[in-house]
Scaffold this active site. Structure first.
Site, PDB file in Angstrom:
ATOM      1  N   ASP A 183       0.819  -1.220   0.000  1.00  9.13           N
ATOM      2  CA  ASP A 183       0.000   0.000   0.000  1.00  9.13           C
ATOM      3  C   ASP A 183       0.851   1.268   0.000  1.00  9.13           C
ATOM      4  O   ASP A 183       1.990   1.265   0.453  1.00  9.13           O
ATOM      5  CB  ASP A 183      -0.922  -0.034   1.236  1.00  9.13           C
ATOM      6  CG  ASP A 183      -2.090   0.941   1.107  1.00  9.13           C
ATOM      7  OD1 ASP A 183      -2.358   1.407  -0.026  1.00  9.13           O
ATOM      8  OD2 ASP A 183      -2.725   1.224   2.136  1.00  9.13           O
ATOM      9  N   HIS A 222       2.642   3.338  -8.880  1.00 10.61           N
ATOM     10  CA  HIS A 222       2.375   1.927  -9.219  1.00 10.61           C
ATOM     11  C   HIS A 222       3.543   1.334 -10.010  1.00 10.61           C
ATOM     12  O   HIS A 222       3.928   0.188  -9.808  1.00 10.61           O
ATOM     13  CB  HIS A 222       1.078   1.807 -10.029  1.00 10.61           C
ATOM     14  CG  HIS A 222      -0.143   2.224  -9.260  1.00 10.61           C
ATOM     15  ND1 HIS A 222      -0.386   1.809  -7.983  1.00 10.61           N
ATOM     16  CD2 HIS A 222      -1.198   3.025  -9.595  1.00 10.61           C
ATOM     17  CE1 HIS A 222      -1.539   2.329  -7.559  1.00 10.61           C
ATOM     18  NE2 HIS A 222      -2.040   3.076  -8.521  1.00 10.61           N
ATOM     19  N   LEU A 269       9.317 -21.448  -5.305  1.00 12.83           N
ATOM     20  CA  LEU A 269       8.537 -20.429  -4.586  1.00 12.83           C
ATOM     21  C   LEU A 269       7.150 -20.414  -5.216  1.00 12.83           C
ATOM     22  O   LEU A 269       7.033 -20.505  -6.438  1.00 12.83           O
ATOM     23  CB  LEU A 269       9.195 -19.035  -4.747  1.00 12.83           C
ATOM     24  CG  LEU A 269       8.354 -17.825  -4.333  1.00 12.83           C
ATOM     25  CD1 LEU A 269       8.151 -17.774  -2.815  1.00 12.83           C
ATOM     26  CD2 LEU A 269       9.015 -16.513  -4.779  1.00 12.83           C
TER      27      LEU A 269
HETATM   28  C1  IPE Z   1      -5.544  -2.607  -0.277  1.00 10.79           C
HETATM   29  O1  IPE Z   1      -5.164  -1.275  -0.369  1.00 10.79           O
HETATM   30  C2  IPE Z   1      -5.492  -3.255  -1.622  1.00 10.79           C
HETATM   31  C3  IPE Z   1      -4.176  -3.385  -2.236  1.00 10.79           C
HETATM   32  C4  IPE Z   1      -3.031  -3.064  -1.722  1.00 10.79           C
HETATM   33  C5  IPE Z   1      -4.185  -3.978  -3.550  1.00 10.79           C
HETATM   34  P1  IPE Z   1      -6.237  -0.109  -0.526  1.00 10.79           P
HETATM   35  O2  IPE Z   1      -5.470   1.142  -0.645  1.00 10.79           O
HETATM   36  O3  IPE Z   1      -7.194  -0.421  -1.596  1.00 10.79           O
HETATM   37  O4  IPE Z   1      -7.018  -0.190   0.880  1.00 10.79           O
HETATM   38  P2  IPE Z   1      -7.808   0.937   1.669  1.00 10.79           P
HETATM   39  O5  IPE Z   1      -8.773   1.543   0.704  1.00 10.79           O
HETATM   40  O6  IPE Z   1      -6.808   1.945   2.156  1.00 10.79           O
HETATM   41  O7  IPE Z   1      -8.455   0.211   2.799  1.00 10.79           O
HETATM   42  C1  IPE Z   2      -1.609   0.280  -3.386  1.00 11.81           C
HETATM   43  O1  IPE Z   2      -1.350   1.636  -3.409  1.00 11.81           O
HETATM   44  C2  IPE Z   2      -1.758  -0.315  -4.765  1.00 11.81           C
HETATM   45  C3  IPE Z   2      -3.141  -0.637  -5.150  1.00 11.81           C
HETATM   46  C4  IPE Z   2      -4.189  -0.601  -4.371  1.00 11.81           C
HETATM   47  C5  IPE Z   2      -3.325  -1.055  -6.529  1.00 11.81           C
HETATM   48  P1  IPE Z   2      -2.510   2.688  -3.428  1.00 11.81           P
HETATM   49  O2  IPE Z   2      -2.885   2.977  -4.843  1.00 11.81           O
HETATM   50  O3  IPE Z   2      -3.639   2.245  -2.560  1.00 11.81           O
HETATM   51  O4  IPE Z   2      -1.829   3.956  -2.808  1.00 11.81           O
HETATM   52  P2  IPE Z   2      -2.457   4.951  -1.745  1.00 11.81           P
HETATM   53  O5  IPE Z   2      -2.910   4.146  -0.586  1.00 11.81           O
HETATM   54  O6  IPE Z   2      -3.574   5.658  -2.429  1.00 11.81           O
HETATM   55  O7  IPE Z   2      -1.333   5.864  -1.391  1.00 11.81           O
HETATM   56 MG    MG Z   3      -4.044   2.460  -0.582  1.00  8.23          MG
END
Ligand code: IPE
Ligand code: IPE
Ligand code: MG
Length: 240
Positions: free
Chosen positions: A17, A34, A128
């Site tokens: 995240d 990303h 793995l």
């Molecule tokens: C969880 O992260 C999903 C992934 C890392 C793929 P999100 O960014 O979507 O989760 P919330 O919205 O902060 O709970």
């Molecule tokens: C996690 O990073 C990746 C995905 C959920 C695809 P985020 O896109 O949720 O990044 P933040 O949380 O908005 O910073």
């Molecule tokens: Mg996020």
């Protein structure tokens, strides 16, 4: 402190995240986060392989992420396709088995086909297991399992008395995998966000403020060291 190779987790799960926030901090569009995130994932996969940890599950796209802007979703699909094209040889070379958990059928046809192809080509490997959670939601997974079991009961293929934890697990996406021993979440959020909610009942959690694009091998080792300090009791009494 040094890592004890005999006490490594068998299964590490990561909620990668903070990509968007990291990019914004640099004044860049979220997609750069990303992109950087994919590079970090590759490094962490390699490190996991080097350490000999048998299973790594990466949360790459949740059921709830479909609510994001269309452009971000499309950009993520593109990154995934490029990753699969570029990494296939590396997966083969390292004998890594690639596996998807989640609703693959939610994805566009071309993405589905690439995912299935890589799964098929690498299914024989076992150095793995790289498990990618895509269009994955823990509640959806549990409901799907429940529906499938109910159908079997209706057809008299399963008797009510047979429904126990062992049977239920056979209907989850993770049916062949052990539960995660360690779950890491980056970016300072301290929630599970619908990830492996059934399987993480006794998982050790590790949260770090570091956003995923800046997560390093050192940070990974810190998480593993923290795991090795934990006393896992599973509800029992632990005698010191
Ligand atoms: C969880 O992260 C999903 C992934 C890392 C793929 P999100 O960014 O979507 O989760 P919330 O919205 O902060 O709970
Ligand atoms: C996690 O990073 C990746 C995905 C959920 C695809 P985020 O896109 O949720 O990044 P933040 O949380 O908005 O910073
Ligand atoms: Mg996020």
């Amino acid at each position: 402190m040094v890592l004890e190779t005999s006490k490594l987790p068998k299964h590490v799960a990561i909620i990668m995240d903070g990509n968007g926030r990291w990019a914004k901090k640099q004044g860049l569009p979220r997609i750069y986060g990303h992109q950087k995130g994919v590079e970090v994932a590759k490094k962490i996969i390699t490190k996991t392989w080097e350490l000999g940890i048998p299973v790594l599950t990466l949360f790459a796209f949740s059921k709830e992420n479909w609510e994001r802007p269309k452009e971000e979703i499309t950009a993520l699909f593109e990154l995934l396709k490029v990753y699969l094209d570029n990494e296939l040889e590396n997966l083969k070379e390292k004998e890594i088995c690639f596996k998807v958990i989640g609703d693959k059928e939610d994805f566009p046809k071309d993405v589905q086909e690439k995912l299935s192809l890589v799964e098929r080509i690498t299914e024989k490997y076992n150095k793995l297991i790289l498990c990618m959670a895509l269009s994955y939601g823990g509640r959806a997974e549990i409901l799907k399992a429940t529906r499938q079991i109910a159908e079997r009961v209706k057809k008299n293929e399963i008797d009510l008395i047979e429904i126990n934890e062992e049977l239920f697990r056979k209907f989850l996406y993770t049916k062949d995998l052990p539960d995660p021993d360690l779950l890491i979440r980056t970016s300072g959020e301290m929630r599970i966000s619908n990830f492996l909610i059934f399987q993480s009942a006794y998982t050790e959690f590790y949260f770090t403020e570091v956003c995923w694009p800046e997560f390093t091998e050192e940070e990974y080792l810190k998480a593993l060291l923290s795991y090795q300090q934990r006393i896992r009791k599973f509800g029992r009494v632990y005698e010191f």
